[in-house]
Design a protein around this motif. Structure first.
Motif, PDB file in Angstrom:
ATOM      1  N   GLU A 171      34.809  47.128  42.574  1.00 37.19           N
ATOM      2  CA  GLU A 171      34.109  45.869  42.617  1.00 37.19           C
ATOM      3  C   GLU A 171      34.015  45.370  44.050  1.00 37.19           C
ATOM      4  OE1 GLU A 171      36.202  43.297  40.016  1.00 37.19           O
ATOM      5  OE2 GLU A 171      35.850  44.516  38.246  1.00 37.19           O
ATOM      6  N   ALA A 172      34.156  46.243  45.003  1.00 36.15           N
ATOM      7  CA  ALA A 172      34.175  45.857  46.404  1.00 36.15           C
ATOM      8  C   ALA A 172      32.822  45.337  46.842  1.00 36.15           C
ATOM      9  CB  ALA A 172      34.573  47.049  47.264  1.00 36.15           C
ATOM     10  N   GLY A 173      32.862  44.301  47.682  1.00 37.30           N
ATOM     11  CA  GLY A 173      31.657  43.746  48.257  1.00 37.30           C
ATOM     12  C   GLY A 173      31.506  44.212  49.687  1.00 37.30           C
ATOM     13  N   PRO A 174      30.486  43.701  50.369  1.00 39.86           N
ATOM     14  CA  PRO A 174      30.218  44.138  51.744  1.00 39.86           C
ATOM     15  C   PRO A 174      31.325  43.786  52.713  1.00 39.86           C
ATOM     16  CG  PRO A 174      28.849  42.242  51.129  1.00 39.86           C
ATOM     17  CD  PRO A 174      29.493  42.736  49.888  1.00 39.86           C
ATOM     18  N   GLU A 175      32.142  42.755  52.385  1.00 37.00           N
ATOM     19  CA  GLU A 175      33.225  42.343  53.264  1.00 37.00           C
ATOM     20  C   GLU A 175      34.582  42.841  52.781  1.00 37.00           C
ATOM     21  OE1 GLU A 175      32.538  40.916  56.099  1.00 37.00           O
ATOM     22  OE2 GLU A 175      30.416  40.921  55.579  1.00 37.00           O
ATOM     23  N   ALA A 176      34.589  43.811  51.876  1.00 37.40           N
ATOM     24  CA  ALA A 176      35.839  44.300  51.306  1.00 37.40           C
ATOM     25  C   ALA A 176      36.711  44.941  52.370  1.00 37.40           C
ATOM     26  CB  ALA A 176      35.542  45.304  50.198  1.00 37.40           C
ATOM     27  N   LEU A 177      38.030  44.761  52.236  1.00 37.25           N
ATOM     28  CA  LEU A 177      38.975  45.363  53.170  1.00 37.25           C
ATOM     29  C   LEU A 177      39.157  46.838  52.835  1.00 37.25           C
ATOM     30  CD1 LEU A 177      41.768  42.624  53.265  1.00 37.25           C
ATOM     31  CD2 LEU A 177      39.866  42.959  54.862  1.00 37.25           C
ATOM     32  N   THR A 178      39.236  47.676  53.858  1.00 40.42           N
ATOM     33  CA  THR A 178      39.496  49.096  53.662  1.00 40.42           C
ATOM     34  C   THR A 178      40.999  49.358  53.758  1.00 40.42           C
ATOM     35  OG1 THR A 178      39.138  49.538  56.021  1.00 40.42           O
ATOM     36  CG2 THR A 178      37.252  49.767  54.547  1.00 40.42           C
ATOM     37  N   VAL A 179      41.484  50.256  52.899  1.00 44.09           N
ATOM     38  CA  VAL A 179      42.923  50.497  52.785  1.00 44.09           C
ATOM     39  C   VAL A 179      43.212  51.990  52.794  1.00 44.09           C
ATOM     40  CG1 VAL A 179      44.994  50.050  51.411  1.00 44.09           C
ATOM     41  CG2 VAL A 179      43.102  48.427  51.348  1.00 44.09           C
TER      42      VAL A 179
ATOM     43  N   VAL B  43      38.499  48.664  49.330  1.00 38.95           N
ATOM     44  CA  VAL B  43      37.921  50.002  49.421  1.00 38.95           C
ATOM     45  C   VAL B  43      38.999  50.951  49.930  1.00 38.95           C
ATOM     46  CG1 VAL B  43      36.218  51.464  50.575  1.00 38.95           C
ATOM     47  CG2 VAL B  43      35.593  49.142  49.861  1.00 38.95           C
ATOM     48  N   VAL B  44      39.401  51.909  49.115  1.00 36.44           N
ATOM     49  CA  VAL B  44      40.428  52.875  49.503  1.00 36.44           C
ATOM     50  C   VAL B  44      39.756  54.015  50.251  1.00 36.44           C
ATOM     51  CG1 VAL B  44      42.199  54.465  48.695  1.00 36.44           C
ATOM     52  CG2 VAL B  44      41.892  52.246  47.559  1.00 36.44           C
ATOM     53  N   VAL B  45      40.020  54.119  51.549  1.00 33.91           N
ATOM     54  CA  VAL B  45      39.383  55.143  52.380  1.00 33.91           C
ATOM     55  C   VAL B  45      40.234  56.398  52.502  1.00 33.91           C
ATOM     56  CG1 VAL B  45      38.010  53.503  53.695  1.00 33.91           C
ATOM     57  CG2 VAL B  45      40.323  54.067  54.474  1.00 33.91           C
ATOM     58  N   ALA B  46      41.513  56.307  52.091  1.00 38.89           N
ATOM     59  CA  ALA B  46      42.389  57.479  52.110  1.00 38.89           C
ATOM     60  C   ALA B  46      43.536  57.235  51.150  1.00 38.89           C
ATOM     61  CB  ALA B  46      42.922  57.737  53.519  1.00 38.89           C
ATOM     62  N   ALA B  47      43.908  58.279  50.394  1.00 42.25           N
ATOM     63  CA  ALA B  47      45.049  58.222  49.489  1.00 42.25           C
ATOM     64  C   ALA B  47      45.797  59.542  49.638  1.00 42.25           C
ATOM     65  CB  ALA B  47      44.600  58.002  48.049  1.00 42.25           C
ATOM     66  N   VAL B  48      46.952  59.502  50.301  1.00 44.84           N
ATOM     67  CA  VAL B  48      47.649  60.729  50.674  1.00 44.84           C
ATOM     68  C   VAL B  48      49.074  60.709  50.141  1.00 44.84           C
ATOM     69  CG1 VAL B  48      46.222  60.969  52.741  1.00 44.84           C
ATOM     70  CG2 VAL B  48      48.406  59.760  52.892  1.00 44.84           C
TER      71      VAL B  48
ATOM     72  N   THR C 238      40.143  57.241  59.770  1.00 46.59           N
ATOM     73  CA  THR C 238      39.353  56.238  59.031  1.00 46.59           C
ATOM     74  C   THR C 238      39.467  54.824  59.574  1.00 46.59           C
ATOM     75  OG1 THR C 238      41.140  55.798  57.447  1.00 46.59           O
ATOM     76  CG2 THR C 238      39.615  57.605  56.918  1.00 46.59           C
ATOM     77  N   ALA C 239      40.476  54.547  60.420  1.00 43.21           N
ATOM     78  CA  ALA C 239      40.680  53.207  60.990  1.00 43.21           C
ATOM     79  C   ALA C 239      40.622  52.126  59.912  1.00 43.21           C
ATOM     80  CB  ALA C 239      39.657  52.928  62.079  1.00 43.21           C
ATOM     81  N   PRO C 240      41.526  52.160  58.920  1.00 45.03           N
ATOM     82  CA  PRO C 240      41.476  51.178  57.828  1.00 45.03           C
ATOM     83  C   PRO C 240      41.873  49.778  58.297  1.00 45.03           C
ATOM     84  CG  PRO C 240      43.498  52.433  57.705  1.00 45.03           C
ATOM     85  CD  PRO C 240      42.669  53.071  58.789  1.00 45.03           C
ATOM     86  N   ASP C 241      41.513  48.797  57.491  1.00 42.63           N
ATOM     87  CA  ASP C 241      41.912  47.424  57.773  1.00 42.63           C
ATOM     88  C   ASP C 241      43.382  47.183  57.457  1.00 42.63           C
ATOM     89  OD1 ASP C 241      39.284  46.532  58.499  1.00 42.63           O
ATOM     90  OD2 ASP C 241      38.764  46.489  56.367  1.00 42.63           O
ATOM     91  N   LEU C 242      43.938  48.013  56.567  1.00 40.37           N
ATOM     92  CA  LEU C 242      45.284  47.780  56.055  1.00 40.37           C
ATOM     93  C   LEU C 242      45.895  49.105  55.605  1.00 40.37           C
ATOM     94  CD1 LEU C 242      47.312  45.481  54.941  1.00 40.37           C
ATOM     95  CD2 LEU C 242      46.141  45.817  52.764  1.00 40.37           C
ATOM     96  N   VAL C 243      47.217  49.233  55.786  1.00 34.90           N
ATOM     97  CA  VAL C 243      47.942  50.414  55.318  1.00 34.90           C
ATOM     98  C   VAL C 243      48.963  49.989  54.271  1.00 34.90           C
ATOM     99  CG1 VAL C 243      49.649  52.166  55.958  1.00 34.90           C
ATOM    100  CG2 VAL C 243      47.670  51.763  57.424  1.00 34.90           C
ATOM    101  N   VAL C 244      49.015  50.725  53.160  1.00 36.47           N
ATOM    102  CA  VAL C 244      50.027  50.517  52.124  1.00 36.47           C
ATOM    103  C   VAL C 244      50.772  51.831  51.952  1.00 36.47           C
ATOM    104  CG1 VAL C 244      50.471  49.932  49.720  1.00 36.47           C
ATOM    105  CG2 VAL C 244      48.610  48.790  50.944  1.00 36.47           C
ATOM    106  N   THR C 245      52.105  51.814  52.172  1.00 34.52           N
ATOM    107  CA  THR C 245      52.853  53.065  52.119  1.00 34.52           C
ATOM    108  C   THR C 245      54.198  52.898  51.432  1.00 34.52           C
ATOM    109  OG1 THR C 245      53.815  54.866  53.445  1.00 34.52           O
ATOM    110  CG2 THR C 245      53.861  52.654  54.411  1.00 34.52           C
ATOM    111  N   ASP C 246      54.636  53.948  50.769  1.00 33.28           N
ATOM    112  CA  ASP C 246      55.979  53.996  50.205  1.00 33.28           C
ATOM    113  C   ASP C 246      56.970  54.213  51.346  1.00 33.28           C
ATOM    114  OD1 ASP C 246      58.111  54.128  48.492  1.00 33.28           O
ATOM    115  OD2 ASP C 246      57.547  56.025  47.563  1.00 33.28           O
ATOM    116  N   VAL C 247      58.220  53.780  51.163  1.00 37.31           N
ATOM    117  CA  VAL C 247      59.256  54.006  52.176  1.00 37.31           C
ATOM    118  C   VAL C 247      59.694  55.463  52.170  1.00 37.31           C
ATOM    119  CG1 VAL C 247      61.659  53.541  52.791  1.00 37.31           C
ATOM    120  CG2 VAL C 247      60.148  51.651  52.249  1.00 37.31           C
ATOM    121  N   ARG C 248      60.101  55.962  51.012  1.00 38.96           N
ATOM    122  CA  ARG C 248      60.691  57.301  50.911  1.00 38.96           C
ATOM    123  C   ARG C 248      59.625  58.309  50.516  1.00 38.96           C
ATOM    124  NH1 ARG C 248      66.630  56.475  48.071  1.00 38.96           N
ATOM    125  NH2 ARG C 248      67.389  54.883  49.526  1.00 38.96           N
TER     126      ARG C 248
END
Length: 224
Positions: A3-11, A34-39, A52-62
């Motif tokens: 449901e991302a719009g034109p101003e959606a954050l990339t993650v 908008v998920v630009v990478a899932a690794v 990809t230069a995302p707007d935000l990074v979400v990562t697990d610790v371990r």
């Protein structure tokens, strides 16, 4: 469907568990990101961010190979390369040394440390990601509670209400939001925050985010 719009954050997402990674991607895309990478590995996260230069990074610790703090180490490395990159770290448990290391990186702004259970509250999680992207600091309440329980100086100077205000402030909430959550007036919140700053020896300084500094004041040294 996103449901991302034109101003959606990339993650960019890093999570070694395939099922959790896929679920997190779907959750974010359904809430306007908008998920630009899932690794699934820390080195892949670093490469993905460079690509990809995302707007935000979400990562697990371990993460692999040792399942110690590889995800956190990658996050800290990325913050060293780009101190403005917002990073949210997810953990299964309260690991206080990791909190301090992450928040110490580049001053603590644009940083989040959340327990994975918190992701079950989808709206709150999405709002937290946006606050972190905006430069806020979000620390899970369970982490704050443990730090308060173990830390005696300088927190021993604070009243119980001031500790509550500091804990909610650490989650990244505004004065108005703190007032709503604690059922007090906004004027009372302002007074409490002023007392907190004074008791934590944080004088007025236009060049420093005093709210972040207040959180760091007791997160640093928690392992002493």
């Amino acid at each position: 469907m996103s449901e991302a719009g034109p101003e959606a954050l990339t993650v960019a997402i890093a999570e070694d568990n395939t099922l959790l990674r896929g679920g997190l991607q779907v959750l974010l895309e359904r809430n306007g990101f908008v998920v630009v990478a899932a690794v699934g590995a820390p080195d892949d996260l670093v490469d993905a961010v460079h690509a990809t230069a995302p707007d935000l990074v979400v990562t697990d610790v371990r993460m692999p190979p040792e399942f110690q703090s590889e995800g956190l180490t990658a996050a800290v490395r990325l913050r060293e390369e780009d101190p403005t990159l917002p990073v949210v770290v997810l953990s299964q448990y309260v690991e206080q040394s990791y909190v301090a290391e992450l928040l110490d990186s580049s001053g603590g702004a644009g940083i989040g440390y959340l327990l994975k259970d918190r992701v079950s509250d989808v709206k709150d999680f999405a709002a937290t990601l946006r606050r972190v992207h905006a430069g806020g600091t979000a620390v899970d309440p369970a982490v704050i509670n443990q730090l308060i329980a173990r830390r005696r100086d300088p927190l021993e100077r604070l009243t119980s209400r001031e500790r509550e205000v500091l804990a909610v402030m650490a989650e990244g909430h505004s004065n108005a939001a703190i007032a709503r959550l604690l059922f007090v007036s906004e004027a009372a919140v302002v007074k409490h925050i002023g007392n907190i700053m004074m008791k934590l020896d944080l004088p007025p300084n236009d060049d420093q985010n005093r709210r972040v500094a207040a959180v760091l004041a007791y997160l640093r040294g928690q392992s002493a």
